[in-house]
Design an enzyme around this catalytic site. Structure first.
Site, PDB file in Angstrom:
ATOM      1  N   GLU A 290       0.850  -1.073   0.100  1.00 14.99           N
ATOM      2  CA  GLU A 290      -0.044  -0.086   0.026  1.00 14.99           C
ATOM      3  C   GLU A 290       1.123   1.251   0.102  1.00 14.99           C
ATOM      4  OE1 GLU A 290      -4.021   1.375   2.332  1.00 14.99           O
ATOM      5  OE2 GLU A 290      -2.218   0.897   3.596  1.00 14.99           O
ATOM      6  N   HIS A 311       2.746  -8.089  -7.528  1.00 11.25           N
ATOM      7  CA  HIS A 311       1.185  -8.476  -7.490  1.00 11.25           C
ATOM      8  C   HIS A 311       1.060  -9.672  -8.616  1.00 11.25           C
ATOM      9  CE1 HIS A 311      -3.062  -7.448  -6.520  1.00 11.25           C
ATOM     10  NE2 HIS A 311      -2.859  -8.684  -6.330  1.00 11.25           N
TER      11      HIS A 311
END
Length: 353
Positions: A290, A311
């Site tokens: 984040e 990711h």
């Protein structure tokens, strides 16, 4: 409130009366990656569709998409699917079901879908497998301190007493903590069974009996962090889980232990994690952060005790075709008047991905 409309059978079933009209709705370029020629052939054998017509937007669609939407009984969606708002559904009066060839449906399934009794299914089970496989590899590598020894080997480039240096490494009777008995968390637990590992679970929705049925020990989150050599996060991203791994949980983790996150970056308080990583006290395998893309000057890119990946734990490459397979299995069930094998229930979305 989830209720059915009064113009047909219960959600997920239909009275077969010919192939249902179907529209593909997903982001640009996704259909070409998702569907092989064999998939397209199977799809056109099951439903009435133009597999070359892909809806990238539904709120103000081009004429061809608008016409297909008006006739569609079924939507086949994937990543980048446009939101199915009340206005979109007004333009799709025949829509009965949505088959999502990916994981979470939160990005495009709205309350209006549930209010109109539209049945929804997703290929979350298919997408869970590569995430769990990535996690298994990360857990086993963490136990052997592969990242650290590889870095040391690269720097030393000479003979060294690795057995002495790694005397406390290894995976025999190590303790792994799984945070969240989600679909992926349960798959990780399943994959860990062949190994001589003790597995702890924290999940407020799973009691001791449920954990025992999974072959794990249910413990509070603080205890899990204090006892586990590896902590792997698999909880959903909901308000209650934001920064659930914070300063207290991180400080409880033993020196040299590893934190793995393949869920969402928001579940970890990065401001509390970074000092633990910079000091070298903890290690981390992070597939999500984040923000999603860390700033260019983030220490995460260069720390020797951090494996940062972009990711990629979920389906990619050929793994995407597994999601297509599951989605088309559900399309076939729908055409035969059968309920979905893996339906999405609105009530479950409050505590799932």
């Amino acid at each position: 409130m989830h209720h059915t409309t009064d113009n047909g059978p219960s959600p997920g079933t239909r009275t077969p009366s010919g192939p249902p009209s179907t529209l593909l709705a997903m982001g640009p370029g996704i259909a070409e990656r998702l569907l092989t020629e064999d998939h397209r052939a199977r799809l056109t054998g099951l439903v009435r569709t133009d597999p070359t017509l892909i809806a990238h937007q539904l709120s103000d669609p081009p004429p061809a998409v608008a016409a297909a939407l008006a006739e569609a009984e079924l939507l086949l969606t994937c990543w980048g699917a446009p939101p199915l708002t009340a206005g979109v559904l007004d333009a799709a009066p025949r829509l009965r079901a949505v088959v999502h060839a990916a994981g979470t449906v939160k990005h495009h399934i709205t309350d209006a879908c549930w209010e109109r009794g539209i049945a929804v299914t997703s290929a979350a089970a298919a997408n869970a497998r590569p995430v769990a496989e990535y996690t298994l590899a990360a857990i086993l590598f963490a136990g052997k301190n592969i990242l650290g020894s590889a870095q040391r080997y690269r720097n030393l480039r000479t003979h060294h007493d690795w057995r002495e240096e790694l005397d406390r490494a290894g995976n025999y009777r190590r303790t792994v903590g799984v945070v969240g008995a989600s679909r992926i968390g349960r798959r990780v637990i399943e994959l860990l069974r062949p190994f001589d590992l003790d597995v702890l679970l924290y999940d407020p929705y799973v009691d001791a009996a449920g954990a025992a049925a999974l072959g794990v020990e249910s413990v509070p989150l603080g205890e899990l962090c204090a006892r586990a050599h590896v902590v792997s996060v698999h909880a959903p991203e909901i308000p209650a889980t934001r920064h659930m791994i914070g300063a207290a949980q991180l400080s409880a983790m033993p020196d040299g232990s590893t934190l793995i996150n393949t869920s969402r970056g928001s579940l970890i308080d990065e401001s509390a994690l970074l000092p633990e990583l910079v000091s070298g006290r903890l290690r981390a395998v992070l597939d999500v952060t984040e923000p999603e893309l860390p700033p260019a000057d983030s220490p995460l890119y260069d720390l020797p005790n951090v494996l940062l990946t972009p990711h990629v734990a979920g389906s990619l490459g050929g793994e995407i075709h597994r999601m297509a397979d599951q989605a088309l299995d559900e399309v076939e069930r729908y055409t035969r008047g059968l309920p979905f094998a893996d339906p999405v229930h609105p009530a479950a979305l409050d505590h799932s991905a």
